[in-house]
Write a protein that holds these residues in place. Structure first.
Motif, PDB file in Angstrom:
ATOM      1  N   VAL A 120       0.824  -1.200   0.000  1.00 38.10           N
ATOM      2  CA  VAL A 120       0.000   0.000   0.000  1.00 38.10           C
ATOM      3  C   VAL A 120       0.866   1.261   0.000  1.00 38.10           C
ATOM      4  O   VAL A 120       0.469   2.293  -0.559  1.00 38.10           O
ATOM      5  CB  VAL A 120      -0.954   0.001   1.219  1.00 38.10           C
ATOM      6  CG1 VAL A 120      -0.185   0.105   2.522  1.00 38.10           C
ATOM      7  CG2 VAL A 120      -1.979   1.111   1.099  1.00 38.10           C
ATOM      8  N   SER A 121       2.070   1.205   0.577  1.00 34.37           N
ATOM      9  CA  SER A 121       2.917   2.398   0.584  1.00 34.37           C
ATOM     10  C   SER A 121       3.469   2.707  -0.799  1.00 34.37           C
ATOM     11  O   SER A 121       3.856   3.852  -1.068  1.00 34.37           O
ATOM     12  CB  SER A 121       4.083   2.208   1.566  1.00 34.37           C
ATOM     13  OG  SER A 121       4.973   1.200   1.117  1.00 34.37           O
ATOM     14  N   VAL A 122       3.507   1.719  -1.685  1.00 30.06           N
ATOM     15  CA  VAL A 122       3.946   1.948  -3.057  1.00 30.06           C
ATOM     16  C   VAL A 122       2.817   2.602  -3.849  1.00 30.06           C
ATOM     17  O   VAL A 122       3.039   3.516  -4.644  1.00 30.06           O
ATOM     18  CB  VAL A 122       4.387   0.631  -3.716  1.00 30.06           C
ATOM     19  CG1 VAL A 122       4.774   0.850  -5.168  1.00 30.06           C
ATOM     20  CG2 VAL A 122       5.551   0.002  -2.946  1.00 30.06           C
ATOM     21  N   ARG A 123       1.593   2.119  -3.625  1.00 28.31           N
ATOM     22  CA  ARG A 123       0.443   2.679  -4.341  1.00 28.31           C
ATOM     23  C   ARG A 123       0.061   4.066  -3.816  1.00 28.31           C
ATOM     24  O   ARG A 123      -0.356   4.935  -4.591  1.00 28.31           O
ATOM     25  CB  ARG A 123      -0.760   1.733  -4.219  1.00 28.31           C
ATOM     26  CG  ARG A 123      -0.540   0.353  -4.789  1.00 28.31           C
ATOM     27  CD  ARG A 123      -1.852  -0.406  -4.931  1.00 28.31           C
ATOM     28  NE  ARG A 123      -2.563  -0.562  -3.669  1.00 28.31           N
ATOM     29  CZ  ARG A 123      -2.421  -1.603  -2.849  1.00 28.31           C
ATOM     30  NH1 ARG A 123      -1.565  -2.562  -3.147  1.00 28.31           N
ATOM     31  NH2 ARG A 123      -3.116  -1.680  -1.727  1.00 28.31           N
ATOM     32  N   GLN A 124       0.181   4.261  -2.504  1.00 22.68           N
ATOM     33  CA  GLN A 124      -0.193   5.528  -1.886  1.00 22.68           C
ATOM     34  C   GLN A 124       0.911   5.955  -0.921  1.00 22.68           C
ATOM     35  O   GLN A 124       0.860   5.675   0.270  1.00 22.68           O
ATOM     36  CB  GLN A 124      -1.527   5.393  -1.142  1.00 22.68           C
ATOM     37  CG  GLN A 124      -2.728   5.133  -2.021  1.00 22.68           C
ATOM     38  CD  GLN A 124      -3.079   6.330  -2.892  1.00 22.68           C
ATOM     39  OE1 GLN A 124      -2.536   7.420  -2.729  1.00 22.68           O
ATOM     40  NE2 GLN A 124      -4.001   6.129  -3.825  1.00 22.68           N
ATOM     41  N   SER A 126       1.679   8.906   0.163  1.00 26.31           N
ATOM     42  CA  SER A 126       1.429  10.168   0.860  1.00 26.31           C
ATOM     43  C   SER A 126       0.839   9.909   2.251  1.00 26.31           C
ATOM     44  O   SER A 126      -0.216   9.268   2.379  1.00 26.31           O
ATOM     45  CB  SER A 126       0.472  11.035   0.040  1.00 26.31           C
ATOM     46  OG  SER A 126       0.009  12.132   0.803  1.00 26.31           O
ATOM     47  N   ASP A 127       1.483  10.445   3.288  1.00 29.80           N
ATOM     48  CA  ASP A 127       0.928  10.311   4.636  1.00 29.80           C
ATOM     49  C   ASP A 127      -0.357  11.115   4.785  1.00 29.80           C
ATOM     50  O   ASP A 127      -1.284  10.716   5.507  1.00 29.80           O
ATOM     51  CB  ASP A 127       1.959  10.726   5.680  1.00 29.80           C
ATOM     52  CG  ASP A 127       2.468  12.156   5.466  1.00 29.80           C
ATOM     53  OD1 ASP A 127       2.232  12.718   4.374  1.00 29.80           O
ATOM     54  OD2 ASP A 127       3.110  12.692   6.385  1.00 29.80           O
ATOM     55  N   LEU A 128      -0.457  12.256   4.088  1.00 27.84           N
ATOM     56  CA  LEU A 128      -1.674  13.066   4.154  1.00 27.84           C
ATOM     57  C   LEU A 128      -2.862  12.292   3.599  1.00 27.84           C
ATOM     58  O   LEU A 128      -3.966  12.335   4.160  1.00 27.84           O
ATOM     59  CB  LEU A 128      -1.475  14.372   3.373  1.00 27.84           C
ATOM     60  CG  LEU A 128      -2.699  15.287   3.272  1.00 27.84           C
ATOM     61  CD1 LEU A 128      -3.166  15.710   4.655  1.00 27.84           C
ATOM     62  CD2 LEU A 128      -2.390  16.510   2.420  1.00 27.84           C
ATOM     63  N   TRP A 129      -2.649  11.583   2.487  1.00 24.81           N
ATOM     64  CA  TRP A 129      -3.746  10.791   1.912  1.00 24.81           C
ATOM     65  C   TRP A 129      -4.249   9.771   2.925  1.00 24.81           C
ATOM     66  O   TRP A 129      -5.455   9.599   3.104  1.00 24.81           O
ATOM     67  CB  TRP A 129      -3.268  10.087   0.646  1.00 24.81           C
ATOM     68  CG  TRP A 129      -4.371   9.371  -0.091  1.00 24.81           C
ATOM     69  CD1 TRP A 129      -5.099   9.859  -1.141  1.00 24.81           C
ATOM     70  CD2 TRP A 129      -4.869   8.048   0.172  1.00 24.81           C
ATOM     71  NE1 TRP A 129      -6.031   8.923  -1.552  1.00 24.81           N
ATOM     72  CE2 TRP A 129      -5.914   7.798  -0.756  1.00 24.81           C
ATOM     73  CE3 TRP A 129      -4.552   7.061   1.094  1.00 24.81           C
ATOM     74  CZ2 TRP A 129      -6.628   6.607  -0.773  1.00 24.81           C
ATOM     75  CZ3 TRP A 129      -5.269   5.876   1.089  1.00 24.81           C
ATOM     76  CH2 TRP A 129      -6.292   5.645   0.159  1.00 24.81           C
ATOM     77  N   HIS A 130      -3.340   9.082   3.582  1.00 27.11           N
ATOM     78  CA  HIS A 130      -3.745   8.054   4.540  1.00 27.11           C
ATOM     79  C   HIS A 130      -4.479   8.666   5.737  1.00 27.11           C
ATOM     80  O   HIS A 130      -5.438   8.079   6.252  1.00 27.11           O
ATOM     81  CB  HIS A 130      -2.521   7.269   5.021  1.00 27.11           C
ATOM     82  CG  HIS A 130      -1.985   6.322   3.994  1.00 27.11           C
ATOM     83  ND1 HIS A 130      -2.612   5.121   3.693  1.00 27.11           N
ATOM     84  CD2 HIS A 130      -0.897   6.396   3.192  1.00 27.11           C
ATOM     85  CE1 HIS A 130      -1.915   4.495   2.752  1.00 27.11           C
ATOM     86  NE2 HIS A 130      -0.878   5.248   2.432  1.00 27.11           N
ATOM     87  N   GLN A 187      -0.996   8.795  13.795  1.00 26.92           N
ATOM     88  CA  GLN A 187       0.303   8.966  13.151  1.00 26.92           C
ATOM     89  C   GLN A 187       1.090   7.657  13.145  1.00 26.92           C
ATOM     90  O   GLN A 187       1.767   7.332  12.164  1.00 26.92           O
ATOM     91  CB  GLN A 187       1.099  10.048  13.882  1.00 26.92           C
ATOM     92  CG  GLN A 187       0.467  11.437  13.794  1.00 26.92           C
ATOM     93  CD  GLN A 187       1.216  12.453  14.631  1.00 26.92           C
ATOM     94  OE1 GLN A 187       2.411  12.675  14.446  1.00 26.92           O
ATOM     95  NE2 GLN A 187       0.523  13.080  15.562  1.00 26.92           N
ATOM     96  N   GLN A 188       0.992   6.892  14.225  1.00 27.74           N
ATOM     97  CA  GLN A 188       1.690   5.608  14.290  1.00 27.74           C
ATOM     98  C   GLN A 188       1.092   4.618  13.305  1.00 27.74           C
ATOM     99  O   GLN A 188       1.825   3.862  12.652  1.00 27.74           O
ATOM    100  CB  GLN A 188       1.624   5.067  15.716  1.00 27.74           C
ATOM    101  CG  GLN A 188       2.457   5.863  16.710  1.00 27.74           C
ATOM    102  CD  GLN A 188       2.207   5.451  18.142  1.00 27.74           C
ATOM    103  OE1 GLN A 188       1.150   4.900  18.476  1.00 27.74           O
ATOM    104  NE2 GLN A 188       3.177   5.710  19.018  1.00 27.74           N
ATOM    105  N   LEU A 189      -0.240   4.623  13.191  1.00 20.85           N
ATOM    106  CA  LEU A 189      -0.885   3.720  12.235  1.00 20.85           C
ATOM    107  C   LEU A 189      -0.457   4.044  10.813  1.00 20.85           C
ATOM    108  O   LEU A 189      -0.151   3.141  10.019  1.00 20.85           O
ATOM    109  CB  LEU A 189      -2.407   3.813  12.371  1.00 20.85           C
ATOM    110  CG  LEU A 189      -3.237   2.996  11.370  1.00 20.85           C
ATOM    111  CD1 LEU A 189      -2.836   1.528  11.382  1.00 20.85           C
ATOM    112  CD2 LEU A 189      -4.721   3.151  11.651  1.00 20.85           C
ATOM    113  N   VAL A 190      -0.402   5.320  10.468  1.00 20.06           N
ATOM    114  CA  VAL A 190       0.023   5.718   9.126  1.00 20.06           C
ATOM    115  C   VAL A 190       1.491   5.363   8.914  1.00 20.06           C
ATOM    116  O   VAL A 190       1.889   4.924   7.821  1.00 20.06           O
ATOM    117  CB  VAL A 190      -0.223   7.224   8.897  1.00 20.06           C
ATOM    118  CG1 VAL A 190       0.438   7.692   7.606  1.00 20.06           C
ATOM    119  CG2 VAL A 190      -1.720   7.503   8.853  1.00 20.06           C
TER     120      VAL A 190
END
Length: 346
Positions: A120-124, A126-130, A187-190
């Motif tokens: 999922v970090s490759v597809r998205q 952006s921390d803001l998006w999450h 923040q930790q989850l993201v």
């Protein structure tokens, strides 16, 4: 007089049941778990979770994310969109017990109500998006059926770093909310979600810089080899270039990713036909290991024979070498392409 009747002596009965329970637990639970742990290890390219990412894993478990999201890429066509390759046991070997009371978290999941999160970090990225997705999924994905997690955020006007404030699209802000900021748990989850990506596998294109080539050695003459002619290819150097990144310099492979050649019954088999087949056509029947690509179009008969002979005489292996003629016969039977034929008919 002490009775040895199992049904009349309650101590004997209870003790027998207890010993049976302990024995079955060791046989059914402990022994397989110990074997799986011994047979698998994280990939050398795997990166350990940071403190925040580890805490985010606990949030991921606590919020029940595993109920709707998987973290496993199967070796089937429909899963190709979720990762660059099928998952391997080595991908999950880093997971350990949380503590003495809690077992290793099982977060592979079994249902895809939502998409798989393996990369999922490759597809998205952006921390803001999450963060927006967690606060109100419909604000970034209109068709999403994922529930919102507003309790992972707070409305804070004073004393909040401006960089943490979310710009919520109109119509998606909680009633009465002013400045929405993520809590530490959000923040930790993201941070954990942004750590989810597959560790790259060795490509085999060239040996890594830290790998030292084994000095060439005098090979024993193979049965049927020509008495004179051009020098035979260097099997040790070819192995280092094509095989060593996966099977390692010591021939022990990578646990949970690539099988060992040291002591392998295939490598040490008197009949090397299967070994030649594997190198020519590749190999993918074992889900516990990565896919081996075919080398028929990359290596000549003499080069394959040199590699096989090197493997069959290294790391304690003591099988007879093979000749290029032997490889040529199997290539013809398999109708496998050769580098020479491809060069002549591009």
């Amino acid at each position: 007089m002490k009775s040895w009747n199992l049904y009349k002596n309650h101590r004997l009965f209870t003790g027998t049941v207890f010993l049976g329970f302990v024995g079955l637990s060791a046989l059914i639970a402990l022994q397989p778990a110990a074997r799986v742990q011994a047979d698998n290890a994280p990939l050398p390219t795997a990166v350990a979770l940071t403190t925040d990412q580890q805490a985010g894993l606990q949030v991921f478990i606590g919020e029940g994310c595993v109920a709707c999201h998987t973290q496993q890429v199967r070796n089937i066509d429909m899963d190709q969109r979720w990762g660059g390759r099928p998952g391997l046991p080595a991908d999950y070997a880093w997971r350990q017990r949380q503590d003495v009371w809690r077992a290793t978290p099982s977060i592979l999941g079994s249902e895809r109500t939502g998409p798989d999160l393996t990369e999922v970090s490759v597809r998205q990225p952006s921390d803001l998006w999450h963060l927006l997705h967690l606060y109100q999924p419909r604000s970034v994905v209109k068709e999403s059926i994922m529930p919102a997690f507003p309790w992972l955020f707070q409305d804070s006007v004073a004393g909040t770093p401006a960089g943490l404030a979310l710009h919520i699209p109109g119509g998606y802000r909680e009633p009465g909310a002013h400045t929405i900021v993520p809590t530490r748990r959000a923040q930790q989850l993201v941070a954990y979600l942004l750590s989810l990506k597959q560790a790259p596998l060795p490509t085999g294109a060239q040996p890594a810089a830290f790998l030292k080539l084994t000095p060439p050695k005098e090979a024993a003459p193979a049965v049927g080899a020509a008495a004179a002619g051009p020098p035979a290819p260097d099997g040790a150097a070819l192995y280092a270039t094509n095989c060593q990144p996966c099977h390692q310099a010591n021939g022990e492979g990578l646990k949970g990713a690539f099988p060992p050649l040291k002591g392998s019954p295939v490598v040490n088999d008197k009949d090397a036909t299967l070994m030649v087949n594997i190198i020519l056509q590749g190999y993918n029947p074992r889900p516990e290991y990565g896919v081996m690509p075919p080398f028929a179009a990359k290596l000549s008969d003499a080069e394959i024979a040199a590699i096989i002979s090197h493997e069959r005489s290294s790391w304690g292996n003591a099988a007879a070498p093979v000749t290029a003629d032997f490889v040529q016969k199997i290539r013809a039977l398999l109708k496998a392409p050769s580098p020479i034929a491809l060069a002549q008919n591009p």
